[in-house]
Design an enzyme around this catalytic site. Structure first.
Site, PDB file in Angstrom:
ATOM      1  N   ILE A  12       0.873  -1.180   0.000  1.00  0.00           N
ATOM      2  CA  ILE A  12       0.000   0.000   0.000  1.00  0.00           C
ATOM      3  C   ILE A  12       0.906   1.224   0.000  1.00  0.00           C
ATOM      4  O   ILE A  12       1.745   1.384   0.891  1.00  0.00           O
ATOM      5  CB  ILE A  12      -0.903   0.038   1.258  1.00  0.00           C
ATOM      6  CG1 ILE A  12      -1.786  -1.206   1.311  1.00  0.00           C
ATOM      7  CG2 ILE A  12      -1.751   1.316   1.272  1.00  0.00           C
ATOM      8  CD1 ILE A  12      -2.646  -1.296   2.576  1.00  0.00           C
ATOM      9  N   ASP A 102      -5.411   0.703 -11.214  1.00  0.00           N
ATOM     10  CA  ASP A 102      -4.130   1.414 -11.089  1.00  0.00           C
ATOM     11  C   ASP A 102      -3.611   1.797 -12.477  1.00  0.00           C
ATOM     12  O   ASP A 102      -3.074   2.884 -12.690  1.00  0.00           O
ATOM     13  CB  ASP A 102      -3.098   0.594 -10.294  1.00  0.00           C
ATOM     14  CG  ASP A 102      -2.883  -0.814 -10.839  1.00  0.00           C
ATOM     15  OD1 ASP A 102      -3.652  -1.268 -11.715  1.00  0.00           O
ATOM     16  OD2 ASP A 102      -1.932  -1.469 -10.372  1.00  0.00           O
TER      17      ASP A 102
END
Ligand SMILES: Nc1ncnc2c1ncn2[C@@H]1O[C@H](COP(=O)(O)OP(=O)(O)O)[C@@H](O)[C@H]1O
Ligand SMILES: CC(C)(COP(=O)(O)O)[C@@H](O)C(=O)NCCC(=O)O
Ligand SMILES: [K+]
Length: 249
Positions: A12, A102
């Site tokens: 993350i 993403d």
């Protein structure tokens, strides 16, 4: 303050922006939800108002993280969602919602920064390439294993390839043919990655000549940036797109 999160398959990436969204007051890379909470709580003067995130994890994992954040900080959380078109970029997938978010955000960020055709290469758990033409049309892209996956496949599917992280790092000080297992594997994987970059570049040139911008992002971008001096290394490219997909108001 605004919390931004990019939840990849391995890590993350997080950062906290101050209230006027101009200054980064904290940032980091963590390997779990709890480690994220710890990093945030260690920030002095933290006053979160809002969170925006992108995740390529399962809905269950993403919802668990959102619940944790809501509970810990009482903030509302906006999640980037798939779109067929946004900020003049048109998603080229047959089923637009299947394109990794993403990748989508990095494309939005890249097209915005380039104001023209671009090739976006992301070096994370997987390595991805996406081609966006000058008119914003996403031509599609490629997905292949990144360095961590290549290395681990060799480690887990062979019996005699075993070595530690420190040796791996040292092995990459040069790329001449390896004389130890660790050198042979680490340099071999690194050369595969470089070969991939050069092939993508060739393809982009066949479409657009020299009239495009090459973006490198993702945790392992530095492993290849040396062979493409013309590239723009933008570690926070996904966050650039995240701000576009999840504006504050
Ligand atoms: N500070 C860091 N913490 C963790 N991994 C890092 C860091 N800097 C570079 N890396 C490299 O980044 C790669 C992971 O990239 P990342 O973009 O975070 O992947 P993902 O988005 O798939 O989680 C790993 O191979 C690791 O070697
Ligand atoms: C290709 C990816 C696995 C890359 O993930 P990452 O390496 O950033 O963790 C991710 O974008 C994803 O799960 N995409 C969905 C499949 C697709 O884009 O076609
Ligand atoms: K990523």
């Amino acid at each position: 303050m605004i919390l931004e999160l990019d939840c990849g398959n391995s890590f993350i990436k997080w950062r906290v922006l101050d209230a006027d969204v101009r200054r980064v007051v904290g940032e980091g890379v963590v390997d779990s939800d709890l480690a994220l909470l710890e990093s945030l709580k260690a920030l002095k003067g933290l006053a979160l108002k809002f969170c925006r995130l992108v995740s390529v994890r399962t809905p269950e994992e993403t919802h668990a993280l959102i619940a944790l954040l809501t509970q810990a900080f009482g903030i509302s959380v906006a999640c980037a969602a798939p779109a067929r078109e946004m900020s003049d970029v048109r998603n080229g997938y047959e089923e637009f919602e299947r394109l990794g978010l993403d990748r989508w955000l990095a494309m939005l960020g890249g097209y915005h920064l380039a104001s023209g055709a671009c090739l976006v290469l992301d070096f994370g758990t997987a390595v991805t390439a996406d081609f966006i033409a000058a008119d914003g049309e996403h031509l599609g892209g490629f997905i292949c294993p990144g360095i961590p996956l290549m290395r681990n496949q060799l480690r887990t599917h062979t019996r005699r390839i075993r070595y530690g992280d420190l040796a791996a790092e040292r092995a990459l000080e040069s790329l001449v043919p390896g004389r130890t297992t660790v050198e042979a594997v680490e340099r071999g994987c690194s050369l595969m990655l470089r070969g991939f970059v050069l092939t993508q570049l060739e393809m982009a040139r066949s479409y657009w000549g020299d009239d495009f911008t090459l973006f490198l992002t993702g945790g392992d971008a530095d492993l290849v940036s040396g062979i493409v001096p013309e590239a723009r290394v933008v570690p926070d490219l996904v966050f650039v797109g995240l701000a576009m997909a999840c504006p504050l108001s």
